[in-house]
Write a protein that holds these residues in place. Sequence first.
Motif, mmCIF file in Angstrom:
data_model
loop_
_atom_site.group_PDB
_atom_site.id
_atom_site.type_symbol
_atom_site.label_atom_id
_atom_site.label_comp_id
_atom_site.label_asym_id
_atom_site.label_seq_id
_atom_site.Cartn_x
_atom_site.Cartn_y
_atom_site.Cartn_z
ATOM 1 N N SER A 147 4.880 -4.469 7.773
ATOM 2 C CA SER A 147 5.994 -3.606 7.953
ATOM 3 C C SER A 147 5.449 -2.330 7.382
ATOM 4 O O SER A 147 4.745 -2.100 6.572
ATOM 5 C CB SER A 147 7.391 -4.305 6.957
ATOM 6 N N ILE A 148 5.983 -1.163 8.005
ATOM 7 C CA ILE A 148 5.992 0.353 7.654
ATOM 8 C C ILE A 148 7.101 0.841 7.415
ATOM 9 O O ILE A 148 8.185 1.068 8.185
ATOM 10 C CB ILE A 148 5.157 0.980 8.972
ATOM 11 N N GLU A 149 7.225 0.810 6.074
ATOM 12 C CA GLU A 149 8.579 1.774 5.486
ATOM 13 C C GLU A 149 8.441 3.277 5.954
ATOM 14 O O GLU A 149 7.756 3.834 5.572
ATOM 15 C CB GLU A 149 8.845 1.483 4.186
ATOM 16 N N PRO B 204 4.529 7.072 4.567
ATOM 17 C CA PRO B 204 3.010 7.050 5.074
ATOM 18 C C PRO B 204 2.649 7.385 6.398
ATOM 19 O O PRO B 204 1.554 7.549 6.590
ATOM 20 C CB PRO B 204 3.125 5.214 5.079
ATOM 21 N N LEU B 205 3.594 7.713 7.252
ATOM 22 C CA LEU B 205 3.053 8.308 8.714
ATOM 23 C C LEU B 205 2.662 9.696 8.590
ATOM 24 O O LEU B 205 2.324 10.296 9.422
ATOM 25 C CB LEU B 205 4.383 8.016 9.561
ATOM 26 N N LEU B 206 2.806 10.194 7.378
ATOM 27 C CA LEU B 206 2.376 11.699 7.258
ATOM 28 C C LEU B 206 0.796 11.735 7.214
ATOM 29 O O LEU B 206 0.211 12.704 7.097
ATOM 30 C CB LEU B 206 3.116 12.322 6.083
ATOM 31 N N VAL C 154 0.896 -1.264 -0.105
ATOM 32 C CA VAL C 154 0.003 -0.139 -0.039
ATOM 33 C C VAL C 154 1.033 1.251 -0.116
ATOM 34 O O VAL C 154 1.585 1.687 1.099
ATOM 35 C CB VAL C 154 -1.000 0.201 1.049
ATOM 36 N N ARG C 155 0.924 1.893 -1.218
ATOM 37 C CA ARG C 155 1.931 3.044 -1.263
ATOM 38 C C ARG C 155 1.089 4.440 -1.243
ATOM 39 O O ARG C 155 0.347 4.622 -2.031
ATOM 40 C CB ARG C 155 2.429 3.033 -2.740
ATOM 41 N N PHE C 156 1.278 4.914 -0.182
ATOM 42 C CA PHE C 156 0.605 6.163 0.176
ATOM 43 C C PHE C 156 1.282 7.303 -0.602
ATOM 44 O O PHE C 156 2.495 7.454 -0.662
ATOM 45 C CB PHE C 156 0.473 6.485 1.786
ATOM 46 N N THR C 157 0.455 8.545 -0.669
ATOM 47 C CA THR C 157 0.907 9.728 -1.347
ATOM 48 C C THR C 157 1.366 10.564 -0.523
ATOM 49 O O THR C 157 0.933 10.741 0.540
ATOM 50 C CB THR C 157 -0.209 10.271 -2.351
ATOM 51 N N GLY C 158 2.815 11.369 -0.896
ATOM 52 C CA GLY C 158 3.190 12.321 -0.115
ATOM 53 C C GLY C 158 4.629 11.984 0.571
ATOM 54 O O GLY C 158 4.581 10.968 1.209
ATOM 55 N N CYS C 159 5.361 13.072 0.354
ATOM 56 C CA CYS C 159 6.616 12.848 1.402
ATOM 57 C C CYS C 159 7.250 14.094 1.758
ATOM 58 O O CYS C 159 7.028 15.171 0.789
ATOM 59 C CB CYS C 159 7.630 12.004 0.300
#
Length: 210
Positions: free
Chosen positions: A92-94, A73-75, A25-30
């Motif tokens: 796992s959370i990258e 993803p933590l954003l 699951v690839r979340f948007t934004g960095c």
Amino acid sequence: MYKINEIFLSIQGESISQGYPTVFVRFTGCNLRCSYCDTKYAYYDGTIYNKDDVIKEINKYGYKRVCITGGEPLLQHNIQDIIDMLKGYEMSIETNGSIDLSQFKLHKNHRFVMDMKVPSSNCSDKMYFKNFDYLKEEDEIKFVIGDRNDYNWSKEIIKKYYKKGLIIFTPIFDIINIKDIVKWVLDDRLDVRVQVQLQKFIWGKNERGV
């Protein structure tokens, strides 16, 4: 609501789960802009999901192994809700090393993969080193290395901050020969795991959704 760039099934190309079928699951934004970033397409592009739709999309693949990635993803607002809904999954959370990990609660069979940004990333000054105090034995600490300076920096960070977790050294693809990293590790008697990005050897460095 969550902005997600892509959800797909592949094998895990990195980390201790390398080679296992995994739902990504690839979340948007960095919040960082690393020089060697290979997922720039996830900076802005994405589709809005609610949390139930995220879980439904994960479950359609039939695996209970999930990698939450990005971007960062933590954003995502209320990412803890997704973490809680994946209780009972291996997950796992990258994360990119700049976010305070103490504010998140993981469950059994969950782990962080903290990617410490080396000097050649141009983001090493953004690292939150206090995170080393929060990592557990099952968490992972990854250093993606592009040259000898990156390697030496990584050694010093480990010496200064390391407490718990699996340490992984990975070469920046097409930038440095992994043989050099192996030689340095063995010469220095470091107890770290040297690992390639398997997905790039299988599909190439520019393929998406793998």
